[in-house]
Every structure is written in structure tokens, then in C-alpha cells.
Write an enzyme that holds these catalytic residues in place. Structure first.
Site, short mmCIF file in Angstrom:
data_model
loop_
_atom_site.label_atom_id
_atom_site.label_comp_id
_atom_site.label_asym_id
_atom_site.label_seq_id
_atom_site.Cartn_x
_atom_site.Cartn_y
_atom_site.Cartn_z
N TYR A 4 -1.99 0.34 10.70
CA TYR A 4 -2.22 -0.47 9.05
C TYR A 4 -0.62 0.20 8.71
CZ TYR A 4 -3.98 -0.97 4.46
OH TYR A 4 -3.58 -1.34 2.92
N SER A 21 0.78 -0.84 -0.03
CA SER A 21 0.08 -0.23 -0.10
C SER A 21 0.54 1.05 -0.07
CB SER A 21 -0.73 0.08 1.20
OG SER A 21 -1.41 1.01 1.31
#
Length: 248
Positions: free
Chosen positions: A158, A145
Site C-alpha cells: 500500500y 496518504s
């Protein structure tokens, strides 16, 4: 002949969104596809779609598996090898994006992200690597990501898991030099999926799942001597959104 004819790809998190789209694009290129996720009924839907769009010219297997459970992941690889004979591509796509601030104290949600986003990636690699090494070929795609490149005040945990995915990709590429097994890390920006569609961060055009799937196809269809190590795919910035940073 399609560029991936005769190849077998395992795609995790393949029941919806990015994973399902990656599986479809690989199948269009001629690859046999092993679909893995926790929801078998959703996998069966994706399987039917793939068989329809490919006119039943590829083999598709749907296997229920929780990527945070090592025994599930081992069985996934074993079934793929038993039914299709080889595993040429692994797409580590399964992921969790839950409450990510430290101050929230959501320890259980942090653990879920660590178990799926980090351990699941490692379990997948561990399960397929021996067969890839024995055939001196293979390609592991890790879906990270842009949050593995940048951290916001709401993405701490995250982002930490996605930084870990990038570190795994970078280290593994060095470990596997001259083995014939290639590694690619793909870092998407905000993608228009059910996970992100209602996000407060969606004030600009999001990426489509197909954009990420095309990046996967690009990486795995390069000549054997080419290893595409890192791909970052972002939406085009607008003046009003340029300062924002996005989760996958």
C-alpha cells in the site's frame, strides 16, 4: 458569488467517505460536480444530498466508472465535457487499501491496489489533461496518504502505491510548469471512514472526512498564480500513539 461558481469538478471514489465529502464541499463553493464510482446507487444518494444542501443551485452528474478500467475513465471525462462543457478540477480520490505485506503472498490484492491507486490516477490525469491544457487552466488533486511518506511492517505494498502517487504529483508539477494547470498532492492520516473505523490502529482521535475536504477546497481556491504542491493532514499525536504510523 461562491469561489468556484461555474467550475466543474470530477471526484472519483465519490460514493462514500472522503470522496463524497469532498464533492459536497466543492458544491458548497459553487462548483458543478461529476461523481464517479463503481456503485451507482450510492452515487445517486450523494447526488441527492448535494442538490438538497445547495438548493439545486449546482449541476450534479453521477457516472458509474471503475477507475482501473481506462475505457471507463475516458468515458467519464467525455461525458463531463459533453454535459458541462469543461473540466476544471479532477480529484483523484478512488483508492484501495488491502493486504499489504509481502509475506502474505496476496498477489491479487496487490494487483488491485496497483490498478486503482496507481493506474487509476494515471488514467484520470490522462483523460482530463488535454482539455485542461487547451484552456490553459485546471487543477489536479491527487489523494495520497501518510503511508506514502512512511512505511510500516504491514503497509509495504500500500505504501508503495502511495509513494507512486506522490512521485506522479511531483513529476507532473514540473511537467506542467507555466501551462496554467496546477497539481496538489494531499496526504491524509487516519480518517474516520467505514474503511478505518474498526481498525486496531484507532486508539486516538481520527481525522474527519471534512478535514480532508477542506484541504481540497483550500488548494483549489487559491489565486491562479499560487500552486499548493503538498498538504499533509495528520491527527494530533498523543504520547501513547506517537510511535504509530497510519494508513489513509
Amino acid at each position: 458569488m461562491n469561489s468556484l461558481q461555474g467550475k466543474t469538478a470530477i471526484v472519483t471514489g465519490a460514493s462514500t467517505g472522503i470522496g463524497a465529502t469532498i464533492a459536497k464541499e466543492l458544491a458548497k463553493e459553487g462548483a458543478n460536480v461529476v461523481l464517479a464510482a463503481r456503485r451507482l446507487e450510492k452515487l445517486d444518494d450523494v447526488k441527492s444530498e448535494i442538490l438538497k444542501i445547495t438548493n439545486n443551485n449546482v449541476k450534479v452528474i453521477a457516472i458509474q466508472a471503475d477507475m482501473s478500467v481506462q475505457s471507463d475513465v475516458n468515458q467519464l471525462a467525455e461525458k463531463a465535457l459533453a454535459e458541462l462543457g469543461n473540466v476544471d478540477i479532477l480529484v483523484n480520490n478512488a483508492g484501495q487499501m488491502l493486504t499489504s505485506t509481502i509475506r502474505s503472498g496476496q498477489v491479487e490484492e496487490w494487483e488491485q491496489m496497483i490498478d486503482v491507486n496507481i493506474k487509476g490516477v494515471l488514467y484520470g490525469i490522462h483523460a482530463v489533461l488535454p482539455s485542461m491544457l487547451s484552456q490553459s487552466s485546471g487543477h489536479i488533486i491527487n489523494i495520497a496518504s501518510v503511508s506514502g511518506h512512511e512505511v510500516t511492517k504491514t503497509s509495504t505494498v500500500y505504501s508503495a502505491t502511495k509513494y507512486a502517487v506522490r512521485a506522479i504529483s511531483m513529476g507532473l508539477e514540473k511537467e506542467l510548469a507555466r501551462t496554467g494547470v496546477r497539481i496538489t498532492n494531499i496526504s491524509p492520516g487516519m480518517v474516520d471512514t467505514d474503511l478505518n473505523r474498526n481498525s486496531a490502529w484507532n486508539d486516538r482521535k481520527m481525522l474527519e472526512a471534512t478535514d480532508i475536504a477542506k484541504a481540497v477546497v483550500y488548494a483549489v481556491t487559491q489565486p491562479d498564480y499560487v500552486n499548493v504542491n503538498e498538504i499533509t493532514v495528520r491527527p494530533v499525536s498523543s504520547d501513547s500513539a506517537r510511535v504509530l504510523r497510519f494508513y489513509k
